[in-house]
Structure formats: C-alpha cells, structure tokens
Motif scaffolding. Sequence first.
Motif, PDB file in Angstrom:
ATOM      1  N   UNK A  17      15.210  10.995 -10.245  1.00  0.00           N
ATOM      2  CA  UNK A  17      15.639   9.701 -10.790  1.00  0.00           C
ATOM      3  C   UNK A  17      15.913   8.709  -9.661  1.00  0.00           C
ATOM      4  N   UNK A  18      16.552   9.151  -8.587  1.00  0.00           N
ATOM      5  CA  UNK A  18      16.820   8.267  -7.448  1.00  0.00           C
ATOM      6  C   UNK A  18      15.525   7.722  -6.853  1.00  0.00           C
ATOM      7  N   UNK A  19      14.575   8.599  -6.565  1.00  0.00           N
ATOM      8  CA  UNK A  19      13.299   8.147  -5.992  1.00  0.00           C
ATOM      9  C   UNK A  19      12.543   7.248  -6.967  1.00  0.00           C
ATOM     10  N   UNK A  20      12.608   7.580  -8.247  1.00  0.00           N
ATOM     11  CA  UNK A  20      11.958   6.739  -9.247  1.00  0.00           C
ATOM     12  C   UNK A  20      12.559   5.343  -9.294  1.00  0.00           C
ATOM     13  N   UNK A  21      13.876   5.256  -9.192  1.00  0.00           N
ATOM     14  CA  UNK A  21      14.539   3.948  -9.192  1.00  0.00           C
ATOM     15  C   UNK A  21      14.225   3.153  -7.927  1.00  0.00           C
ATOM     16  N   UNK A  22      14.135   3.840  -6.789  1.00  0.00           N
ATOM     17  CA  UNK A  22      13.764   3.148  -5.542  1.00  0.00           C
ATOM     18  C   UNK A  22      12.357   2.568  -5.659  1.00  0.00           C
ATOM     19  N   UNK A  23      11.423   3.344  -6.199  1.00  0.00           N
ATOM     20  CA  UNK A  23      10.065   2.833  -6.415  1.00  0.00           C
ATOM     21  C   UNK A  23      10.072   1.679  -7.412  1.00  0.00           C
ATOM     22  N   UNK A  24      10.876   1.794  -8.463  1.00  0.00           N
ATOM     23  CA  UNK A  24      10.961   0.731  -9.462  1.00  0.00           C
ATOM     24  C   UNK A  24      11.466  -0.575  -8.842  1.00  0.00           C
ATOM     25  N   UNK A  25      12.453  -0.489  -7.970  1.00  0.00           N
ATOM     26  CA  UNK A  25      12.944  -1.686  -7.278  1.00  0.00           C
ATOM     27  C   UNK A  25      11.820  -2.325  -6.471  1.00  0.00           C
ATOM     28  N   UNK A  26      11.051  -1.504  -5.764  1.00  0.00           N
ATOM     29  CA  UNK A  26       9.916  -2.026  -5.007  1.00  0.00           C
ATOM     30  C   UNK A  26       8.901  -2.727  -5.898  1.00  0.00           C
ATOM     31  N   UNK A  27       8.587  -2.120  -7.036  1.00  0.00           N
ATOM     32  CA  UNK A  27       7.642  -2.741  -7.966  1.00  0.00           C
ATOM     33  C   UNK A  27       8.192  -4.039  -8.543  1.00  0.00           C
ATOM     34  N   UNK A  28       9.471  -4.068  -8.858  1.00  0.00           N
ATOM     35  CA  UNK A  28      10.066  -5.297  -9.397  1.00  0.00           C
ATOM     36  C   UNK A  28       9.981  -6.418  -8.374  1.00  0.00           C
ATOM     37  N   UNK A  29      10.290  -6.124  -7.128  1.00  0.00           N
ATOM     38  CA  UNK A  29      10.204  -7.145  -6.076  1.00  0.00           C
ATOM     39  C   UNK A  29       8.779  -7.672  -5.964  1.00  0.00           C
ATOM     40  N   UNK A  30       7.824  -6.778  -5.837  1.00  0.00           N
ATOM     41  CA  UNK A  30       6.429  -7.204  -5.660  1.00  0.00           C
ATOM     42  C   UNK A  30       5.875  -7.895  -6.897  1.00  0.00           C
ATOM     43  N   UNK A  31       6.082  -7.296  -8.066  1.00  0.00           N
ATOM     44  CA  UNK A  31       5.495  -7.878  -9.285  1.00  0.00           C
ATOM     45  C   UNK A  31       6.144  -9.210  -9.646  1.00  0.00           C
ATOM     46  N   UNK A  32       7.448  -9.313  -9.489  1.00  0.00           N
ATOM     47  CA  UNK A  32       8.120 -10.586  -9.810  1.00  0.00           C
ATOM     48  C   UNK A  32       7.633 -11.699  -8.884  1.00  0.00           C
ATOM     49  N   UNK A  33       7.561 -11.402  -7.590  1.00  0.00           N
ATOM     50  CA  UNK A  33       7.091 -12.421  -6.639  1.00  0.00           C
ATOM     51  C   UNK A  33       5.631 -12.775  -6.907  1.00  0.00           C
ATOM     52  N   UNK A  49      -9.658   3.544  -2.784  1.00  0.00           N
ATOM     53  CA  UNK A  49     -10.193   2.183  -2.898  1.00  0.00           C
ATOM     54  C   UNK A  49      -9.392   1.382  -3.917  1.00  0.00           C
ATOM     55  N   UNK A  50      -9.041   2.015  -5.045  1.00  0.00           N
ATOM     56  CA  UNK A  50      -8.241   1.331  -6.065  1.00  0.00           C
ATOM     57  C   UNK A  50      -6.852   0.983  -5.524  1.00  0.00           C
ATOM     58  N   UNK A  51      -6.250   1.897  -4.780  1.00  0.00           N
ATOM     59  CA  UNK A  51      -4.955   1.618  -4.166  1.00  0.00           C
ATOM     60  C   UNK A  51      -5.059   0.459  -3.189  1.00  0.00           C
ATOM     61  N   UNK A  52      -6.135   0.421  -2.417  1.00  0.00           N
ATOM     62  CA  UNK A  52      -6.368  -0.677  -1.482  1.00  0.00           C
ATOM     63  C   UNK A  52      -6.493  -2.003  -2.233  1.00  0.00           C
ATOM     64  N   UNK A  53      -7.294  -2.006  -3.305  1.00  0.00           N
ATOM     65  CA  UNK A  53      -7.517  -3.241  -4.071  1.00  0.00           C
ATOM     66  C   UNK A  53      -6.218  -3.741  -4.695  1.00  0.00           C
ATOM     67  N   UNK A  54      -5.459  -2.863  -5.307  1.00  0.00           N
ATOM     68  CA  UNK A  54      -4.204  -3.272  -5.928  1.00  0.00           C
ATOM     69  C   UNK A  54      -3.186  -3.733  -4.891  1.00  0.00           C
ATOM     70  N   UNK A  55      -3.168  -3.091  -3.733  1.00  0.00           N
ATOM     71  CA  UNK A  55      -2.228  -3.508  -2.695  1.00  0.00           C
ATOM     72  C   UNK A  55      -2.591  -4.882  -2.142  1.00  0.00           C
ATOM     73  N   UNK A  56      -3.868  -5.210  -2.100  1.00  0.00           N
ATOM     74  CA  UNK A  56      -4.283  -6.555  -1.677  1.00  0.00           C
ATOM     75  C   UNK A  56      -3.754  -7.591  -2.664  1.00  0.00           C
ATOM     76  N   UNK A  61       0.829  -1.203   0.000  1.00  0.00           N
ATOM     77  CA  UNK A  61       0.000   0.000   0.000  1.00  0.00           C
ATOM     78  C   UNK A  61       0.864   1.254   0.000  1.00  0.00           C
ATOM     79  N   UNK A  62       1.918   1.259   0.813  1.00  0.00           N
ATOM     80  CA  UNK A  62       2.822   2.411   0.861  1.00  0.00           C
ATOM     81  C   UNK A  62       3.512   2.606  -0.491  1.00  0.00           C
ATOM     82  N   UNK A  63       3.931   1.517  -1.122  1.00  0.00           N
ATOM     83  CA  UNK A  63       4.562   1.599  -2.439  1.00  0.00           C
ATOM     84  C   UNK A  63       3.616   2.237  -3.453  1.00  0.00           C
ATOM     85  N   UNK A  64       2.387   1.757  -3.502  1.00  0.00           N
ATOM     86  CA  UNK A  64       1.410   2.296  -4.452  1.00  0.00           C
ATOM     87  C   UNK A  64       1.044   3.737  -4.112  1.00  0.00           C
ATOM     88  N   UNK A  65       0.813   4.022  -2.829  1.00  0.00           N
ATOM     89  CA  UNK A  65       0.423   5.372  -2.429  1.00  0.00           C
ATOM     90  C   UNK A  65       1.570   6.362  -2.588  1.00  0.00           C
TER      91      UNK A  65
END
Length: 131
Positions: free
Chosen positions: A41-57, A98-105, A11-15
């Motif tokens: 760019x730094x913050x964007x890459x940090x978010x990208x790492x988070x998305x890669x971890x979550x989406x890959x898993x 609500x959409x952020x909640x649903x996607x985070x679930x 949820x924090x990643x998405x929000x």
Amino acid sequence: MGFVIRWVFAFVLLAATYNPTNWNFVRWSAANFETNLSVTVLFGLILLVGYIIYLRATLRSIGIFGMVLILAVVGTLLWVLYDQGLINLDNPTANTWIALFALSIVLAVGLSWSIVRRKLTGQADMDDVDE
C-alpha cells in the motif's frame, strides 16, 4: 537539461509501475500482497502521488487533445522508424519498452510545456504570476 530530467522521472515512474522484467510494482505486489500488505500500500500510494503530479500538470498544460497529439507524433515517429527498418516490432518485450518510452515522452512534454510556452511567447500563466 530540465526536459531530460522530467522525462527520466516520468520513465522511471512508468517503468517502476510496470515493465517486462520482474522488477516492477505490479508483479511485486501480486507476489507479496498477502505477506507485505502495508509495504504494498505504501509503494502504491507513492506511485499514485507521482502519477497525480504528472497527470495533473500534463492535463493543465496541454489537456487531453495535447496528450493525444503528442502521442500521435511519437507514434508516427515510431511508424517511420519501423517503416525504414530501424526498429522491429515483433518482440513483445521491446514493444513494452517502446510503449513506456512513448508514454513517458507525453508526460514529460506535459510537465515541461508551460515552461516552454513561457520561453517561446514571453507570456506567463496565471499560476506563475506573483501577487
């Protein structure tokens, strides 16, 4: 408790990426792109790492079909809540939350599914077996 922690991080990643307030990466980077390019760019890459971890898993554990199925269950739950008059979908700000909640679930279930499956069936994934 482990699922709740995974859900909170999803949820924090998405929000952090986007939410209806002014406190999100999309709006901040649009306003500060020219003056703080390196930080953007730094913050964007940090978010990208988070998305890669979550989406890959998530893709490895439940796949696209599982993601769609979980999203359908959450969507149906929201439909029931709306149908029973417990939530109102007229507010675009609330709809975004609500959409952020649903996607985070979906992401939290995807990250937790291997653990849940192992506990339910007693079977280990090939990635879990020590050599």
